[in-house]
Design a protein around this motif. Structure first.
Motif, PDB file in Angstrom:
ATOM      1  N   SER A 101       0.826  -1.222   0.000  1.00  0.00           N
ATOM      2  CA  SER A 101       0.000   0.000   0.000  1.00  0.00           C
ATOM      3  C   SER A 101       0.855   1.265   0.000  1.00  0.00           C
ATOM      4  CB  SER A 101      -0.950   0.011   1.212  1.00  0.00           C
ATOM      5  OG  SER A 101      -1.831  -1.096   1.154  1.00  0.00           O
ATOM      6  N   ASN A 111       1.730   2.862  -2.939  1.00  0.00           N
ATOM      7  CA  ASN A 111       1.679   3.095  -4.384  1.00  0.00           C
ATOM      8  C   ASN A 111       2.108   4.504  -4.791  1.00  0.00           C
ATOM      9  OD1 ASN A 111       0.790   0.469  -4.594  1.00  0.00           O
ATOM     10  ND2 ASN A 111      -1.375   1.025  -4.636  1.00  0.00           N
ATOM     11  N   TRP A 119       0.161   7.417  -9.537  1.00  0.00           N
ATOM     12  CA  TRP A 119      -0.538   6.168  -9.233  1.00  0.00           C
ATOM     13  C   TRP A 119      -1.920   6.206  -9.879  1.00  0.00           C
ATOM     14  CZ3 TRP A 119      -3.244   5.482  -3.889  1.00  0.00           C
ATOM     15  CH2 TRP A 119      -3.979   4.277  -3.871  1.00  0.00           C
ATOM     16  N   HIS A 159      -5.293   4.382  -9.788  1.00  0.00           N
ATOM     17  CA  HIS A 159      -6.062   3.397  -9.018  1.00  0.00           C
ATOM     18  C   HIS A 159      -7.395   3.120  -9.721  1.00  0.00           C
ATOM     19  CE1 HIS A 159      -8.461   6.814  -7.584  1.00  0.00           C
ATOM     20  NE2 HIS A 159      -7.334   7.404  -7.201  1.00  0.00           N
ATOM     21  N   SER A 160      -7.995   2.014  -9.387  1.00  0.00           N
ATOM     22  CA  SER A 160      -9.305   1.636  -9.934  1.00  0.00           C
ATOM     23  C   SER A 160      -9.289   1.539 -11.457  1.00  0.00           C
ATOM     24  CB  SER A 160     -10.389   2.629  -9.500  1.00  0.00           C
ATOM     25  OG  SER A 160     -10.396   2.804  -8.109  1.00  0.00           O
ATOM     26  N   ASP A 219      -4.398  -1.506  -9.761  1.00  0.00           N
ATOM     27  CA  ASP A 219      -3.383  -0.532  -9.365  1.00  0.00           C
ATOM     28  C   ASP A 219      -2.213  -0.528 -10.342  1.00  0.00           C
ATOM     29  OD1 ASP A 219      -4.539   0.541  -6.971  1.00  0.00           O
ATOM     30  OD2 ASP A 219      -4.121  -1.379  -6.007  1.00  0.00           O
TER      31      ASP A 219
END
Length: 255
Positions: A119, A121, A171, A173-174, A181
């Motif tokens: 975690s 990222n 980063w 995400h989603s 990721d």
């Protein structure tokens, strides 16, 4: 305007793409001792294998030892994971080079694998950004059927990536495509490049290329890059990808 080069088959596309890449290599090495290039994943890597490694016309012209290879985007997974762009590049480019007598491979810059799954990222993206050169000589891009390039996706969920003006790597995400990721180059990185080159093949790309070339659709990240940076943008496509699309049908030749 962006240049669009169209081919009947993948082999001829890969041949001319290799010629184009080598022209950028030679131009960079005239100015210095390194060729800074970034690559995407997917079918682009097959074209690199075909044009730069398998094609005897170009095998001896690639100065691999001067290449510094980065990745336009990377899935936040272990490097040996089947989803890793580095892993795909290793399989299609680095491993075949090992089988060539006397071939010196390029210097490659992968993500910090020790941060995967922690975690961290944003930190992983910042570390990768710290590795980047001030400017790329060439960035090789793909274009998804949804118009994404790098891991810059269309739509509200990911507009924060297109609005980024400070970070060169961010980063993502989603992601609508797994893995969720990723890290990705941002627009400032693409904007500063000496040359940007898209590779797109297949009928599945035709609807999106029609929106890019005829509709000038900047809601699509690939369209936004093409419109905003067109003086340094080239596209290598096959006939299926631009069937019925109003583009000048020409092939690449060194100027």
């Amino acid at each position: 305007m962006a240049s669009v080069y169209t081919y009947d088959d993948s082999k001829s596309l890969a041949h001319d793409l290799a010629d184009y890449i080598l022209s950028k290599q030679d131009k960079a090495l005239e100015k210095g001792k390194r060729f800074n290039i970034a690559v995407s994943g997917g079918s682009l890597l097959k074209a690199l294998n075909s044009g730069l490694i398998q094609d005897p016309e170009f095998q001896k012209k690639v100065q691999w030892s001067h290449w510094h290879v980065y990745f336009c985007d990377e899935r936040i997974v272990a490097l040996e994971n089947e989803d890793s762009n580095y892993g795909a590049f290793k399989k299609l480019v680095l491993d075949p080079l090992l089988e060539t007598d006397g071939a010196l491979g390029p210097t490659c810059y992968a993500i910090n694998e020790s941060l995967v799954g922690l975690s961290e990222n944003d930190r992983l993206a910042a570390e990768y950004e710290s590795l980047l050169p001030e400017q790329f000589d060439l960035i090789l891009l793909g274009c998804g059927p949804d118009g994404h390039t790098c891991s810059l996706f269309p739509g509200k969920t990911h507009e924060y990536l297109l609005q980024e003006t400070n970070k060169r790597v961010a980063w993502c995400h989603s992601s609508p495509k797994p893995p969720a990721d990723r890290i990705t180059f941002t627009l400032p990185t693409l904007q500063s490049a000496e040359a940007l080159c898209f590779v797109a093949e297949g009928a599945s790309k035709q609807p999106i290329l029609e929106r890019i070339f005829e509709g000038h659709d900047t809601s699509l990240p690939a369209g936004l890059v093409t419109e905003n940076y067109q003086s340094c943008v080239s596209w290598f496509v096959d006939q299926a990808a631009v069937k019925g699309v109003s583009v000048k049908k020409e092939t690449y030749s060194k100027k």
